[in-house]
Design an enzyme around this catalytic site. Structure first.
Site, PDB file in Angstrom:
ATOM      1  N   GLY A  58       0.803  -1.220   0.000  1.00 37.28           N
ATOM      2  CA  GLY A  58       0.000   0.000   0.000  1.00 37.28           C
ATOM      3  C   GLY A  58       0.836   1.270   0.000  1.00 37.28           C
ATOM      4  O   GLY A  58       1.771   1.389   0.791  1.00 37.28           O
TER       5      GLY A  58
ATOM      6  N   CYS B 272       0.719  -6.075  12.456  1.00 41.35           N
ATOM      7  CA  CYS B 272       0.366  -4.665  12.671  1.00 41.35           C
ATOM      8  C   CYS B 272       1.490  -3.816  12.111  1.00 41.35           C
ATOM      9  O   CYS B 272       2.078  -3.003  12.817  1.00 41.35           O
ATOM     10  CB  CYS B 272       0.101  -4.370  14.150  1.00 41.35           C
ATOM     11  SG  CYS B 272       1.529  -4.663  15.208  1.00 41.35           S
TER      12      CYS B 272
ATOM     13  N   GLY C 164       1.254  -1.447  10.164  1.00 42.52           N
ATOM     14  CA  GLY C 164       0.867  -0.035  10.222  1.00 42.52           C
ATOM     15  C   GLY C 164       1.080   0.671   8.894  1.00 42.52           C
ATOM     16  O   GLY C 164       1.287   1.882   8.849  1.00 42.52           O
TER      17      GLY C 164
ATOM     18  N   CYS D 124      -8.283   1.772   6.254  1.00 41.86           N
ATOM     19  CA  CYS D 124      -7.532   2.785   7.014  1.00 41.86           C
ATOM     20  C   CYS D 124      -8.469   3.663   7.829  1.00 41.86           C
ATOM     21  O   CYS D 124      -9.579   3.951   7.404  1.00 41.86           O
ATOM     22  CB  CYS D 124      -6.777   3.703   6.060  1.00 41.86           C
ATOM     23  SG  CYS D 124      -5.814   2.841   4.880  1.00 41.86           S
TER      24      CYS D 124
ATOM     25  N   ILE E  34     -11.121 -10.603   1.156  1.00 45.37           N
ATOM     26  CA  ILE E  34     -11.191  -9.736   2.313  1.00 45.37           C
ATOM     27  C   ILE E  34      -9.798  -9.262   2.717  1.00 45.37           C
ATOM     28  O   ILE E  34      -8.804  -9.933   2.452  1.00 45.37           O
ATOM     29  CB  ILE E  34     -11.849 -10.449   3.538  1.00 45.37           C
ATOM     30  CG1 ILE E  34     -11.064 -11.684   3.957  1.00 45.37           C
ATOM     31  CG2 ILE E  34     -13.289 -10.750   3.295  1.00 45.37           C
ATOM     32  CD1 ILE E  34     -11.582 -12.341   5.267  1.00 45.37           C
ATOM     33  N   ASN E  35      -9.773  -8.107   3.405  1.00 43.73           N
ATOM     34  CA  ASN E  35      -8.581  -7.681   4.117  1.00 43.73           C
ATOM     35  C   ASN E  35      -8.531  -8.473   5.434  1.00 43.73           C
ATOM     36  O   ASN E  35      -9.341  -9.383   5.632  1.00 43.73           O
ATOM     37  CB  ASN E  35      -8.635  -6.162   4.342  1.00 43.73           C
ATOM     38  CG  ASN E  35      -7.246  -5.550   4.355  1.00 43.73           C
ATOM     39  OD1 ASN E  35      -6.325  -6.101   4.955  1.00 43.73           O
ATOM     40  ND2 ASN E  35      -7.084  -4.417   3.706  1.00 43.73           N
TER      41      ASN E  35
ATOM     42  N   GLY F  61      -6.639 -16.578   3.032  1.00 48.71           N
ATOM     43  CA  GLY F  61      -6.260 -17.940   3.412  1.00 48.71           C
ATOM     44  C   GLY F  61      -6.022 -18.910   2.280  1.00 48.71           C
ATOM     45  O   GLY F  61      -5.958 -20.120   2.503  1.00 48.71           O
TER      46      GLY F  61
HETATM   47  C1  LIG Z   1       2.302  -8.579   6.464  1.00 45.22           C
HETATM   48  C2  LIG Z   1       1.042  -8.153   5.746  1.00 45.22           C
HETATM   49  C3  LIG Z   1       0.963  -6.862   5.196  1.00 45.22           C
HETATM   50  C4  LIG Z   1      -0.202  -6.442   4.523  1.00 45.22           C
HETATM   51  N1  LIG Z   1      -0.248  -5.204   3.952  1.00 45.22           N
HETATM   52  C5  LIG Z   1      -1.345  -4.815   3.238  1.00 45.22           C
HETATM   53  C6  LIG Z   1      -1.407  -3.546   2.565  1.00 45.22           C
HETATM   54  O1  LIG Z   1      -0.439  -2.762   2.565  1.00 45.22           O
HETATM   55  N2  LIG Z   1      -2.548  -3.223   1.894  1.00 45.22           N
HETATM   56  C7  LIG Z   1      -3.632  -4.073   1.843  1.00 45.22           C
HETATM   57  O2  LIG Z   1      -4.638  -3.738   1.208  1.00 45.22           O
HETATM   58  N3  LIG Z   1      -3.591  -5.292   2.450  1.00 45.22           N
HETATM   59  C8  LIG Z   1      -2.501  -5.673   3.141  1.00 45.22           C
HETATM   60  N4  LIG Z   1      -2.464  -6.918   3.736  1.00 45.22           N
HETATM   61  C9  LIG Z   1      -3.647  -7.801   3.646  1.00 45.22           C
HETATM   62  C10 LIG Z   1      -3.485  -8.853   2.549  1.00 45.22           C
HETATM   63  O3  LIG Z   1      -3.302  -8.267   1.282  1.00 45.22           O
HETATM   64  C11 LIG Z   1      -4.726  -9.796   2.518  1.00 45.22           C
HETATM   65  O4  LIG Z   1      -5.892  -9.037   2.285  1.00 45.22           O
HETATM   66  C12 LIG Z   1      -4.916 -10.589   3.803  1.00 45.22           C
HETATM   67  O5  LIG Z   1      -3.689 -10.967   4.366  1.00 45.22           O
HETATM   68  C13 LIG Z   1      -5.789 -11.849   3.585  1.00 45.22           C
HETATM   69  O6  LIG Z   1      -5.239 -12.717   2.644  1.00 45.22           O
HETATM   70  P1  LIG Z   1      -4.266 -13.974   3.041  1.00 45.22           P
HETATM   71  O7  LIG Z   1      -4.979 -14.747   4.115  1.00 45.22           O
HETATM   72  O8  LIG Z   1      -4.071 -14.729   1.765  1.00 45.22           O
HETATM   73  O9  LIG Z   1      -3.004 -13.355   3.554  1.00 45.22           O
HETATM   74  C14 LIG Z   1      -1.313  -7.347   4.421  1.00 45.22           C
HETATM   75  C15 LIG Z   1      -1.213  -8.640   4.970  1.00 45.22           C
HETATM   76  C16 LIG Z   1      -0.053  -9.059   5.621  1.00 45.22           C
HETATM   77  C17 LIG Z   1       0.008 -10.458   6.187  1.00 45.22           C
END
Ligand SMILES: Cc1cc2nc3c(=O)[nH]c(=O)nc-3n(C[C@H](O)[C@H](O)[C@H](O)COP(=O)(O)O)c2cc1C
Length: 302
Positions: A46, A70, A72, A129, A190-191, A243
Protein backbone atom coordinates in the site's frame (compact mmCIF):
# COMPACT_ATOMS: atom_id res chain seq x y z
CA UNK A 1 -3.84 -28.40 -20.96
CA UNK A 2 -6.67 -26.10 -19.91
CA UNK A 3 -6.75 -22.34 -20.40
CA UNK A 4 -6.06 -20.32 -17.28
CA UNK A 5 -6.05 -16.90 -18.95
CA UNK A 6 -8.54 -14.30 -17.77
CA UNK A 7 -9.56 -10.81 -18.74
CA UNK A 8 -9.92 -8.78 -15.55
CA UNK A 9 -11.04 -5.16 -15.93
CA UNK A 10 -10.12 -5.25 -19.62
CA UNK A 11 -6.58 -6.38 -18.75
CA UNK A 12 -5.48 -9.75 -20.19
CA UNK A 13 -3.82 -11.88 -17.49
CA UNK A 14 -1.89 -15.17 -17.70
CA UNK A 15 -3.89 -16.64 -14.79
CA UNK A 16 -6.47 -15.55 -12.19
CA UNK A 17 -3.78 -15.58 -9.46
CA UNK A 18 -2.72 -12.16 -8.13
CA UNK A 19 -0.11 -11.52 -5.42
CA UNK A 20 -1.83 -9.84 -2.44
CA UNK A 21 -0.73 -6.43 -1.18
CA UNK A 22 1.83 -6.44 1.62
CA UNK A 23 3.03 -9.98 0.94
CA UNK A 24 4.88 -9.55 -2.37
CA UNK A 25 6.66 -6.20 -1.86
CA UNK A 26 6.70 -4.67 -5.36
CA UNK A 27 7.56 -8.03 -6.93
CA UNK A 28 11.27 -7.33 -7.32
CA UNK A 29 12.53 -9.89 -4.77
CA UNK A 30 9.94 -12.55 -5.66
CA UNK A 31 11.07 -12.42 -9.27
CA UNK A 32 14.06 -14.64 -8.37
CA UNK A 33 11.84 -17.42 -6.97
CA UNK A 34 8.94 -17.84 -9.40
CA UNK A 35 8.07 -17.68 -13.06
CA UNK A 36 6.29 -14.30 -13.10
CA UNK A 37 4.86 -15.03 -16.56
CA UNK A 38 2.43 -17.48 -14.91
CA UNK A 39 1.20 -14.93 -12.34
CA UNK A 40 -1.85 -12.87 -13.35
CA UNK A 41 -0.78 -9.71 -11.54
CA UNK A 42 0.88 -8.32 -8.44
CA UNK A 43 -0.72 -5.87 -6.03
CA UNK A 44 2.10 -3.86 -4.46
CA UNK A 45 2.48 -2.78 -0.84
CA UNK A 46 0.00 0.00 0.00
CA UNK A 47 1.23 3.46 -1.02
CA UNK A 48 0.30 6.82 0.52
CA UNK A 49 1.00 10.29 -0.94
CA UNK A 50 3.83 10.71 1.62
CA UNK A 51 6.06 8.11 3.40
CA UNK A 52 4.51 6.38 6.45
CA UNK A 53 6.68 4.99 9.27
CA UNK A 54 4.35 2.21 10.41
CA UNK A 55 4.00 0.93 13.98
CA UNK A 56 6.64 0.61 16.70
CA UNK A 57 7.50 -2.67 18.45
CA UNK A 58 6.63 -6.25 17.51
CA UNK A 59 4.73 -6.27 14.21
CA UNK A 60 3.94 -9.95 13.54
CA UNK A 61 2.83 -12.94 15.60
CA UNK A 62 2.11 -16.49 14.50
CA UNK A 63 -1.33 -17.87 15.47
CA UNK A 64 -3.08 -21.21 15.00
CA UNK A 65 -3.36 -21.62 11.20
CA UNK A 66 -2.50 -18.01 10.54
CA UNK A 67 -0.73 -14.85 11.63
CA UNK A 68 -1.40 -11.41 13.05
CA UNK A 69 0.33 -8.31 11.69
CA UNK A 70 0.37 -4.67 12.67
CA UNK A 71 2.86 -3.29 10.18
CA UNK A 72 0.87 -0.04 10.22
CA UNK A 73 1.09 0.43 6.45
CA UNK A 74 4.75 1.46 6.43
CA UNK A 75 5.58 2.60 2.90
CA UNK A 76 8.02 4.89 1.07
CA UNK A 77 5.27 7.09 -0.43
CA UNK A 78 3.97 7.14 -4.01
CA UNK A 79 6.54 9.65 -5.41
CA UNK A 80 9.49 7.59 -4.10
CA UNK A 81 7.91 4.41 -5.46
CA UNK A 82 7.49 6.00 -8.90
CA UNK A 83 11.07 7.31 -9.02
CA UNK A 84 12.92 4.36 -7.47
CA UNK A 85 10.91 1.15 -7.92
CA UNK A 86 8.56 1.60 -10.86
CA UNK A 87 11.31 1.58 -13.56
CA UNK A 88 12.24 -1.97 -12.40
CA UNK A 89 8.61 -3.02 -11.79
CA UNK A 90 7.82 -2.12 -15.44
CA UNK A 91 10.31 -4.78 -16.57
CA UNK A 92 8.48 -7.60 -14.72
CA UNK A 93 6.56 -9.91 -17.10
CA UNK A 94 3.29 -9.51 -15.22
CA UNK A 95 0.59 -6.91 -14.63
CA UNK A 96 1.16 -4.40 -11.79
CA UNK A 97 -1.67 -3.07 -9.62
CA UNK A 98 -0.90 -0.22 -7.20
CA UNK A 99 -2.53 -0.68 -3.79
CA UNK A 100 -3.16 2.66 -2.10
CA UNK A 101 -4.06 4.15 1.28
CA UNK A 102 -4.90 7.54 2.78
CA UNK A 103 -5.89 9.26 6.01
CA UNK A 104 -8.59 11.43 4.39
CA UNK A 105 -10.70 11.41 1.22
CA UNK A 106 -8.41 14.13 -0.19
CA UNK A 107 -5.30 12.01 0.44
CA UNK A 108 -6.84 9.04 -1.40
CA UNK A 109 -7.60 11.30 -4.38
CA UNK A 110 -4.08 12.78 -4.33
CA UNK A 111 -2.54 9.30 -4.23
CA UNK A 112 -4.72 8.13 -7.14
CA UNK A 113 -3.59 11.13 -9.22
CA UNK A 114 0.08 10.40 -8.44
CA UNK A 115 -0.23 6.71 -9.34
CA UNK A 116 -1.96 7.24 -12.69
CA UNK A 117 1.23 6.67 -14.70
CA UNK A 118 2.42 4.16 -17.33
CA UNK A 119 3.38 0.79 -15.81
CA UNK A 120 0.47 0.79 -13.37
CA UNK A 121 -2.55 -1.04 -14.81
CA UNK A 122 -5.13 -0.57 -12.03
CA UNK A 123 -5.54 0.89 -8.55
CA UNK A 124 -6.58 -1.17 -5.55
CA UNK A 125 -7.98 1.06 -2.83
CA UNK A 126 -7.46 -0.22 0.72
CA UNK A 127 -10.35 1.30 2.69
CA UNK A 128 -9.39 -0.41 5.98
CA UNK A 129 -7.53 2.78 7.01
CA UNK A 130 -8.80 5.07 9.79
CA UNK A 131 -10.37 8.36 8.68
CA UNK A 132 -8.31 10.79 10.74
CA UNK A 133 -10.57 13.79 9.98
CA UNK A 134 -13.76 11.95 11.02
CA UNK A 135 -12.79 10.45 14.39
CA UNK A 136 -10.62 7.54 13.29
CA UNK A 137 -13.14 4.81 12.34
CA UNK A 138 -12.04 2.92 9.22
CA UNK A 139 -13.49 4.21 5.91
CA UNK A 140 -14.42 0.63 5.07
CA UNK A 141 -16.80 0.21 8.01
CA UNK A 142 -19.28 2.85 6.85
CA UNK A 143 -21.10 2.69 3.46
CA UNK A 144 -21.18 6.52 3.03
CA UNK A 145 -17.45 6.94 3.72
CA UNK A 146 -16.53 3.93 1.59
CA UNK A 147 -18.55 5.49 -1.25
CA UNK A 148 -16.93 8.91 -0.75
CA UNK A 149 -13.42 7.44 -1.10
CA UNK A 150 -14.47 5.43 -4.17
CA UNK A 151 -15.97 8.50 -5.88
CA UNK A 152 -12.92 10.65 -5.13
CA UNK A 153 -10.51 8.03 -6.49
CA UNK A 154 -12.63 7.44 -9.61
CA UNK A 155 -12.66 11.20 -10.31
CA UNK A 156 -8.88 11.39 -9.86
CA UNK A 157 -7.81 8.57 -12.22
CA UNK A 158 -8.41 7.04 -15.63
CA UNK A 159 -7.28 3.60 -14.37
CA UNK A 160 -9.70 0.81 -13.36
CA UNK A 161 -10.45 1.04 -9.64
CA UNK A 162 -10.68 -2.03 -7.38
CA UNK A 163 -12.01 -1.28 -3.89
CA UNK A 164 -10.65 -3.66 -1.24
CA UNK A 165 -13.19 -4.27 1.52
CA UNK A 166 -12.62 -4.76 5.24
CA UNK A 167 -14.27 -7.84 6.78
CA UNK A 168 -14.62 -6.03 10.14
CA UNK A 169 -18.25 -5.10 9.47
CA UNK A 170 -21.68 -6.53 10.26
CA UNK A 171 -23.09 -6.25 6.74
CA UNK A 172 -20.52 -6.66 3.95
CA UNK A 173 -23.20 -6.42 1.24
CA UNK A 174 -24.18 -2.85 2.20
CA UNK A 175 -20.54 -1.72 1.82
CA UNK A 176 -20.12 -3.64 -1.46
CA UNK A 177 -23.25 -2.09 -2.95
CA UNK A 178 -22.23 1.41 -1.79
CA UNK A 179 -18.85 1.22 -3.55
CA UNK A 180 -20.41 -0.32 -6.68
CA UNK A 181 -22.92 2.55 -6.83
CA UNK A 182 -20.07 5.03 -6.34
CA UNK A 183 -18.37 3.73 -9.50
CA UNK A 184 -15.96 0.98 -8.40
CA UNK A 185 -14.91 -1.22 -11.34
CA UNK A 186 -14.28 -4.22 -9.09
CA UNK A 187 -14.26 -5.28 -5.45
CA UNK A 188 -11.55 -7.31 -3.75
CA UNK A 189 -12.15 -8.96 -0.39
CA UNK A 190 -11.19 -9.74 2.31
CA UNK A 191 -8.58 -7.68 4.12
CA UNK A 192 -7.46 -8.94 7.55
CA UNK A 193 -9.73 -9.57 10.56
CA UNK A 194 -8.92 -7.61 13.74
CA UNK A 195 -7.47 -9.71 16.56
CA UNK A 196 -5.05 -9.76 19.50
CA UNK A 197 -2.46 -12.20 20.89
CA UNK A 198 -1.42 -12.32 24.57
CA UNK A 199 1.81 -13.43 26.27
CA UNK A 200 0.59 -15.04 29.53
CA UNK A 201 4.08 -14.87 31.09
CA UNK A 202 4.29 -11.07 30.90
CA UNK A 203 0.48 -10.54 30.79
CA UNK A 204 1.11 -8.17 27.90
CA UNK A 205 -0.15 -8.10 24.32
CA UNK A 206 2.42 -9.63 21.96
CA UNK A 207 1.99 -6.95 19.27
CA UNK A 208 3.36 -3.44 19.75
CA UNK A 209 0.06 -2.01 18.53
CA UNK A 210 -1.97 -4.43 20.80
CA UNK A 211 -4.35 -5.27 17.90
CA UNK A 212 -3.38 -6.66 14.52
CA UNK A 213 -4.87 -8.13 11.35
CA UNK A 214 -5.44 -11.89 11.19
CA UNK A 215 -4.64 -13.62 7.88
CA UNK A 216 -3.89 -17.09 6.55
CA UNK A 217 -5.86 -20.38 6.43
CA UNK A 218 -7.72 -19.53 9.69
CA UNK A 219 -9.75 -16.85 7.86
CA UNK A 220 -10.65 -18.81 4.70
CA UNK A 221 -14.21 -19.84 5.66
CA UNK A 222 -15.07 -16.24 6.63
CA UNK A 223 -13.54 -14.92 3.39
CA UNK A 224 -15.41 -17.49 1.27
CA UNK A 225 -18.70 -16.56 2.93
CA UNK A 226 -18.15 -12.84 2.29
CA UNK A 227 -17.06 -13.40 -1.33
CA UNK A 228 -20.15 -15.56 -1.93
CA UNK A 229 -22.49 -12.94 -0.38
CA UNK A 230 -20.84 -10.07 -2.29
CA UNK A 231 -20.67 -11.82 -5.68
CA UNK A 232 -24.42 -12.52 -5.50
CA UNK A 233 -25.19 -8.88 -4.65
CA UNK A 234 -23.07 -6.90 -7.18
CA UNK A 235 -22.65 -6.88 -10.98
CA UNK A 236 -18.97 -5.86 -11.05
CA UNK A 237 -16.25 -8.56 -10.90
CA UNK A 238 -15.14 -9.76 -7.49
CA UNK A 239 -11.55 -10.71 -6.61
CA UNK A 240 -11.47 -13.19 -3.71
CA UNK A 241 -8.80 -13.66 -1.07
CA UNK A 242 -8.21 -14.83 2.46
CA UNK A 243 -6.26 -17.94 3.41
CA UNK A 244 -5.62 -19.35 -0.06
CA UNK A 245 -2.78 -21.88 0.27
CA UNK A 246 -3.54 -24.37 -2.54
CA UNK A 247 -4.97 -24.49 -6.06
CA UNK A 248 -8.10 -26.13 -4.68
CA UNK A 249 -8.59 -23.21 -2.22
CA UNK A 250 -8.46 -20.83 -5.20
CA UNK A 251 -11.00 -22.97 -7.10
CA UNK A 252 -13.36 -22.74 -4.08
CA UNK A 253 -13.21 -18.92 -4.21
CA UNK A 254 -13.95 -18.94 -7.95
CA UNK A 255 -16.92 -21.29 -7.46
CA UNK A 256 -18.18 -18.86 -4.78
CA UNK A 257 -18.18 -16.11 -7.44
CA UNK A 258 -14.66 -14.65 -7.66
CA UNK A 259 -13.36 -14.00 -11.21
CA UNK A 260 -9.80 -13.64 -9.87
CA UNK A 261 -8.10 -14.52 -6.59
CA UNK A 262 -5.21 -13.18 -4.52
CA UNK A 263 -2.60 -15.08 -2.55
CA UNK A 264 -1.17 -13.36 0.55
CA UNK A 265 0.18 -15.06 3.68
CA UNK A 266 1.06 -18.22 1.70
CA UNK A 267 3.88 -16.18 0.03
CA UNK A 268 5.42 -15.47 3.44
CA UNK A 269 5.58 -19.19 4.30
CA UNK A 270 6.75 -20.22 0.83
CA UNK A 271 7.92 -17.72 -1.81
CA UNK A 272 7.11 -20.24 -4.57
CA UNK A 273 3.46 -20.58 -3.40
CA UNK A 274 1.85 -18.61 -6.24
CA UNK A 275 3.48 -20.61 -9.02
CA UNK A 276 2.55 -23.87 -7.24
CA UNK A 277 -1.05 -22.66 -6.84
CA UNK A 278 -1.27 -21.83 -10.58
CA UNK A 279 0.08 -25.31 -11.42
CA UNK A 280 -2.38 -26.96 -9.01
CA UNK A 281 -5.29 -25.05 -10.59
CA UNK A 282 -4.17 -26.29 -13.98
CA UNK A 283 -4.05 -29.90 -12.70
CA UNK A 284 -7.50 -29.51 -11.09
CA UNK A 285 -8.95 -28.30 -14.40
CA UNK A 286 -7.40 -31.23 -16.29
CA UNK A 287 -8.72 -33.77 -13.77
CA UNK A 288 -12.20 -32.25 -13.79
CA UNK A 289 -12.43 -31.75 -17.52
CA UNK A 290 -12.61 -27.96 -17.28
CA UNK A 291 -11.21 -26.50 -20.52
CA UNK A 292 -11.36 -22.84 -19.47
CA UNK A 293 -10.99 -21.62 -15.86
CA UNK A 294 -13.60 -18.86 -16.45
CA UNK A 295 -16.25 -21.62 -16.73
CA UNK A 296 -16.16 -22.30 -12.97
CA UNK A 297 -16.85 -18.74 -11.75
CA UNK A 298 -20.02 -18.67 -9.63
CA UNK A 299 -20.88 -22.31 -10.26
CA UNK A 300 -21.47 -23.16 -6.60
CA UNK A 301 -24.74 -25.13 -6.42
CA UNK A 302 -26.35 -23.16 -3.60
C1 LIG B 1 2.30 -8.58 6.46
C2 LIG B 1 1.04 -8.15 5.75
C3 LIG B 1 0.96 -6.86 5.20
C4 LIG B 1 -0.20 -6.44 4.52
N1 LIG B 1 -0.25 -5.20 3.95
C5 LIG B 1 -1.35 -4.82 3.24
C6 LIG B 1 -1.41 -3.55 2.57
O1 LIG B 1 -0.44 -2.76 2.57
N2 LIG B 1 -2.55 -3.22 1.89
C7 LIG B 1 -3.63 -4.07 1.84
O2 LIG B 1 -4.64 -3.74 1.21
N3 LIG B 1 -3.59 -5.29 2.45
C8 LIG B 1 -2.50 -5.67 3.14
N4 LIG B 1 -2.46 -6.92 3.74
C9 LIG B 1 -3.65 -7.80 3.65
C10 LIG B 1 -3.48 -8.85 2.55
O3 LIG B 1 -3.30 -8.27 1.28
C11 LIG B 1 -4.73 -9.80 2.52
O4 LIG B 1 -5.89 -9.04 2.28
C12 LIG B 1 -4.92 -10.59 3.80
O5 LIG B 1 -3.69 -10.97 4.37
C13 LIG B 1 -5.79 -11.85 3.59
O6 LIG B 1 -5.24 -12.72 2.64
P1 LIG B 1 -4.27 -13.97 3.04
O7 LIG B 1 -4.98 -14.75 4.12
O8 LIG B 1 -4.07 -14.73 1.77
O9 LIG B 1 -3.00 -13.35 3.55
C14 LIG B 1 -1.31 -7.35 4.42
C15 LIG B 1 -1.21 -8.64 4.97
C16 LIG B 1 -0.05 -9.06 5.62
C17 LIG B 1 0.01 -10.46 6.19
Amino acid sequence: MSSLTVNYLGIPMASPVIGASGTVGYGLELHDYIDMKKIGALSGKGLAPTPWKGNEGVRVAETTSGMLNCIGLENPGAPWFIDHYLPEVRKLPTVFIANMVGKSVEEYAECARMLTVPGISALEVNISCPNVKEGGAAFGTDPAQAAAVTRAVKDATTLPVIVKLSPNVTDIVSIAKAVEDAGADSISLINTLLGIAIDTRTRRPILGNITGGLSGPAIKPVALRMVWQTAKAVKIPVCGLGGIMTGEDAIEFMMAGASTVQVGTANLADPTAMERIVNEMDEWCDKNNVKDINEIVGTLKD
